[in-house]
Design an enzyme around this catalytic site. Structure first.
Site, PDB file in Angstrom:
ATOM      1  CB  SER A  17      42.233 -16.297  14.289  1.00 43.26           C
ATOM      2  OG  SER A  17      43.210 -16.628  15.302  1.00 43.26           O
ATOM      3  N   PRO A  52      51.736 -24.825  15.686  1.00 41.42           N
ATOM      4  CG  PRO A  52      53.322 -25.180  17.330  1.00 41.42           C
ATOM      5  CD  PRO A  52      52.820 -23.861  16.564  1.00 41.42           C
ATOM      6  CD  GLN A  73      44.496 -31.145  19.257  1.00 38.56           C
ATOM      7  OE1 GLN A  73      45.499 -31.935  19.363  1.00 38.56           O
ATOM      8  NE2 GLN A  73      43.307 -31.661  18.829  1.00 38.56           N
ATOM      9  N   GLY A 115      46.578 -23.733  21.367  1.00 39.48           N
ATOM     10  CA  GLY A 115      46.194 -22.241  22.093  1.00 39.48           C
ATOM     11  C   GLY A 115      47.126 -21.038  21.547  1.00 39.48           C
ATOM     12  CG  LEU A 116      50.453 -21.188  20.346  1.00 41.71           C
ATOM     13  CD1 LEU A 116      51.869 -21.779  19.897  1.00 41.71           C
ATOM     14  CD2 LEU A 116      50.943 -19.991  21.123  1.00 41.71           C
ATOM     15  CB  SER A 117      45.443 -17.602  17.628  1.00 42.48           C
ATOM     16  OG  SER A 117      44.769 -17.262  18.856  1.00 42.48           O
ATOM     17  N   GLY A 118      45.927 -20.498  15.599  1.00 41.45           N
ATOM     18  CA  GLY A 118      46.364 -20.971  14.056  1.00 41.45           C
ATOM     19  C   GLY A 118      45.136 -20.892  13.053  1.00 41.45           C
ATOM     20  CG  ASP A 176      42.545 -15.627  20.226  1.00 36.80           C
ATOM     21  OD1 ASP A 176      42.863 -15.037  21.185  1.00 36.80           O
ATOM     22  OD2 ASP A 176      42.305 -16.688  19.928  1.00 36.80           O
TER      23      ASP A 176
END
Length: 376
Positions: free
Chosen positions: A146, A137, A139, A141-144, A190
């Protein structure tokens, strides 16, 4: 590491699926999972310590196919250039922003090429086509971002057959360098989690960063973690001003910020001991304290109202909760068990949030990767 079937399942998730393939004749594909900053964030940018793990619920994948020319394929959704109307365009930009993943693929190719050139690593002359997909998802905060870069780096390492020449500890720096090409402000946490996979304790003390160019990274057994839950909003609209004046205050020697960030870093150190001892009551307190300190340093406007609400919804039912990153998603722990989990699920549903059990990805390092570690 477990039996063959467990290792096979780990490889399917982590993307260790290209190592036996001749890169000159067949495609290589790698998956990299999303990341949860479990304790100590955001002290990684302040010579601190963190504990993070990779989240198998979501991932990005990159596919490298040998080709005559060097080609970057736009994603049909994330790199959209055709719209139904101006209204469609504006709504799309409001939710997704201007940039997709192609820019990330280009930048990691540039960073990888320059690193190999500077370190006298010879690369063959073959070309390739890079494409990507992701279900992480935005925005949240799950490091999409990177995850896409790390997956692409894995493809490049295998295509050029240089995995054994690029140390694991260095790879997070390469991923971060590629993201910095686009003005992404972040630390190494991350990228370390996504390069290593699984549960990792990290020490970014100044002496290590200056002497080694990277931190000390210690993988931990994922079975040490208690059952955790991920909370996020389907359509995040309030990400807050996550990059507030905190860093400048820290650079200026602001006593409150310096001491608070030191305490945040120590939470990871205490958390490592709590995990090893399976002291989950202590762990819950550390999670809540992590959020409390972030809230005191960054304040409400910087954190974003929606982000704060997700934590408060969890804490009102007695769960421990904190951000997974800078905001957008929350990791929660219910120390009282299944009855508390039901309360959490009901409260999140009422508030309009999605909640789901956390699936922790095991370590994704191959035998070749492990041989590059400095301790070996």
């Amino acid at each position: 590491m477990g039996d063959d079937s467990e290792r096979e399942q780990s490889d399917k998730v982590s993307g260790n699926m290209g190592s036996d393939v001749n890169p000159s004749t067949a495609a290589t594909e790698h998956k990299v999972c999303a990341r949860v900053g479990f304790l100590g964030n955001p002290s990684d940018v302040y010579y601190g310590r963190t504990i993070s793990f990779t989240l198998a619920n979501f991932w990005a994948s990159v596919r490298l196919q040998p080709s005559d020319d060097l080609v970057f394929l736009p994603h049909p959704t994330h790199d959209l250039v055709q719209f139904r109307s101006l209204d469609h365009l504006v709504n799309r930009l409001h939710k997704e922003g201007y940039y997709g993943g192609v820019r990330l693929l280009m930048s990691i190719c540039k960073v990888f090429f320059n690193y190999c050139k500077e370190n006298n690593i010879d690369l063959h002359n073959g070309n390739f086509t890079l494409s990507y997909d992701t279900n992480i998802p935005r925005q949240a905060g799950l490091s999409g971002s990177s995850a896409i870069v790390a997956a692409a780096l894995n493809c490049l390492l295998d295509f050029y057959k240089v995995r054994h020449l690029v140390k694991v500890e260095v790879r997070p720096n390469l991923v971060l360098s590629a993201e910095k090409e686009h003005g992404i402000v972040a630390g190494l946490q991350d990228r370390v989690a996504q390069v290593y996979g699984g549960l990792v304790y990290m020490d970014f003390s100044k002496e290590y960063m200056e002497d080694l160019g990277h931190g000390i990274y210690i993988p931990m057994d994922i079975s040490l973690l208690p059952p955790l839950y991920l909370i996020y909003a389907e359509n995040p609209s309030d990400s807050g001003k996550v990059h507030s004046a905190v860093r400048q205050r820290w650079l200026n020697g602001d006593e409150f910020i310096v001491k608070s960030m030191e305490e945040v870093a120590n939470l990871a150190l205490e958390g490592r001991t709590a995990l090893l001892e399976k002291d989950y009551s202590k762990l819950a307190n550390l999670m809540n304290r992590n959020f409390e300190l972030r809230r005191q340093m960054f304040e409400e406007d910087a954190l974003g109202e929606l982000n704060v609400k997700m934590v408060e919804v969890a804490q009102r039912v007695g769960a421990a909760a904190k951000f997974t990153g800078s905001g957008g998603a929350v990791v929660a722990f219910c120390p009282d068990g299944s009855s508390q989990v039901k309360l959490l699920e009901d409260a999140c549903q009422k508030a309009g949030f999605i909640v789901e059990p956390v699936q922790v990805q095991p370590s994704c390092l191959s035998d070749v990767d492990l041989k590059t570690l400095s301790s070996n």
